[in-house]
Enzyme design. Structure first.
Site, PDB file in Angstrom:
ATOM      1  N   GLU A 148      45.860  16.329  54.175  1.00  0.00           N
ATOM      2  CA  GLU A 148      45.063  17.357  53.500  1.00  0.00           C
ATOM      3  C   GLU A 148      45.980  18.352  52.775  1.00  0.00           C
ATOM      4  OE1 GLU A 148      42.786  19.972  56.108  1.00  0.00           O
ATOM      5  OE2 GLU A 148      41.010  19.268  55.037  1.00  0.00           O
ATOM      6  N   ARG A 183      40.959  35.464  19.229  1.00  0.00           N
ATOM      7  CA  ARG A 183      40.432  36.840  19.283  1.00  0.00           C
ATOM      8  C   ARG A 183      41.282  37.809  18.464  1.00  0.00           C
ATOM      9  NH1 ARG A 183      39.869  41.508  23.744  1.00  0.00           N
ATOM     10  NH2 ARG A 183      38.084  42.462  22.729  1.00  0.00           N
TER      11      ARG A 183
END
Ligand SMILES: Cc1cc2nc3c(=O)[nH]c(=O)nc-3n(C[C@H](O)[C@H](O)[C@H](O)COP(=O)(O)OP(=O)(O)OC[C@H]3O[C@@H](n4cnc5c(N)ncnc54)[C@H](O)[C@@H]3O)c2cc1C
Length: 388
Positions: free
Chosen positions: A244, A270
């Protein structure tokens, strides 16, 4: 292909091809199943074959080995924009349960549960108890011998997928005290007399996958539910947690790359102070740090997959897996922090073009072993006389 793809596609061509293939296969499924119930999303994505383990033999030529291939599939599904909670659950089942179970179980026992690979049977990994998760030897859940089998009493809590799981891998005490042989692992169907599923928790991180509690009240288990021998629970746990820690955060690679791409596009377009936002060196530096976090995470995760494909035993990988988990989780938080800063207020508007999910990356610091405690464990492996 996007601008960030050119920079970050550093793996062998065979592996990158699997990432692309699964991104393309998962995209329509992710779009169609967005907002649907967890189980529907799970079954749609599992239907792509991501839980199917290839034989452990090394792959030939440029083809990725089985573990690398699984990681590439998970990355591709994440890149497609599938719900991160569902991708986390898929990664948790395939890496944290299926691979270690296949390695630990005798062949016939694995074959009796191998149908989990088709995705219609969901597993959960039940270790944590209410009073704490980091110290398994303090657990209260007990399995006592009863004739040929066992009787299980106790409760496991904060368990991913517990409200919907079909099979549970449960760790319980079969002896008293803190001996390394005091625990055993059991695998059995959740729908069994004496098992109750408590109400799911309203979770702020990875809300796409449910989390809950399993309560065991005199649950009778056959001897065949025991994994390995009695007393081998810590050994099984060490295998599931190493797998894991090595690979679960593969689920985050897709969301990390999507965030980097979105914020790069935003900064490029932007207008700010009479020029484009991306012409600021400070903005550029933040984006480079995001790319660095992703590049490092990807290299570490695929490095772990390669070591597992090469047959390195998990007992030799525990420190490396812990370091990988620490590094990737902290890079996930770092990348999200930069994205949040660059997005301004939009990060906090749910339906803006740049909403930030801060809880899910932060949760990665805790699950699969809190990073603070993993650091202690790594130092202990260096020989420091340090205990938790
Ligand atoms: C999204 C998510 C999914 C999860 N899924 C599962 C699952 O499927 N199955 C399961 O069994 N569990 C699951 N968990 C639970 C998880 O495994 C536990 O949260 C984890 O083991 C830590 O336990 P704890 O939360 O009780 O923290 P604690 O053990 O209380 O630790 C909390 C913090 O205390 C500090 N600390 C405590 N003791 C020490 C020490 N000796 N040295 C240094 N620092 C210390 C550290 O900062 C540590 O981070 C999940 C958790 C999350 C967030």
């Amino acid at each position: 292909m996007t601008a960030t793809d050119h920079l970050l596609r550093t793996g062998p061509a065979g592996t990158e091809a699997v990432v692309d293939e699964y991104r393309d296969l998962a995209r329509p499924l992710a779009e169609r199943s967005a907002g649907k119930d967890f189980r529907d999303q799970w079954e749609a994505l599992a239907g792509l074959g991501v839980l199917r383990l290839a034989p452990p033999e090394p792959a030939g030529g440029d083809a990725p080995g089985p573990v690398t291939r699984s990681l590439a599939m998970i990355e591709g599904i994440g890149l497609a924009g599938a719900d991160p909670g569902v991708v986390y659950a898929l990664a948790s089942q395939v890496f944290g349960m299926q691979y270690p179970l296949r390695a630990v179980l005798p062949r016939d026992a694995w074959e009796s549960v191998a149908h989990v690979q088709d995705g219609r049977v969901l597993l959960c990994h039940a270790l944590t108890e209410r009073k704490g998760g980091s110290d398994p030897l303090s657990m209260d859940t007990r399995a006592r011998r009863d004739g040929e089998g066992y009787v299980l009493d106790g409760a496991k809590t904060f368990i991913t997928a517990a409200p919907v799981a079909d099979l549970a891998l449960v760790f319980a005490r079969t002896d008293e005290g803190r001996s390394p042989f005091a625990l055993s692992a059991f695998l059995f169907p959740v729908e069994r007399p004496g098992v109750t599923r408590a109400e799911p928790f309203a979770k702020t991180a990875l809300p796409g996958v449910p989390m809950g509690e399993l309560v065991f009240d005199g649950v009778r288990l056959p001897a065949s539910a025991l994994i390995g021998g009695e007393g081998s629970g810590l050994a099984v746990l060490s295998s599931t947690t190493t797998w894991e820690r090595a690979l679960l955060l593969g689920y985050a690679l897709g969301p990390m790359r999507r965030t980097l791409q979105r914020v790069t596009d935003w900064a490029s377009e932007r207008g700010h102070f009479g020029r484009r936002m991306g012409s600021s060196h400070q903005v550029a530096a933040r984006l480079s740090d995001m790319a660095l976090a992703l590049h490092r995470s990807r290299s570490l995760l695929y490095g772990m997959a390669a070591r597992l494909d090469a047959g390195t035993p998990t007992r030799r990988l525990s420190a490396e897996a812990a370091l990988t988990k620490i590094s990737v989780s902290e890079d996930y938080v770092r990348l999200t922090g930069h994205a949040t800063a660059l997005s301004g207020v939009r990060a906090f508007i749910a339906d803006s073009e740049l909403p930030a999910d801060l809880h899910s990356p932060m949760a990665a610091l805790t699950y699969a072993g809190p990073n603070d405690l993993l650091r202690v464990g790594v130092a202990r492996e260096f020989g420091l006389p340090v205990e938790n």
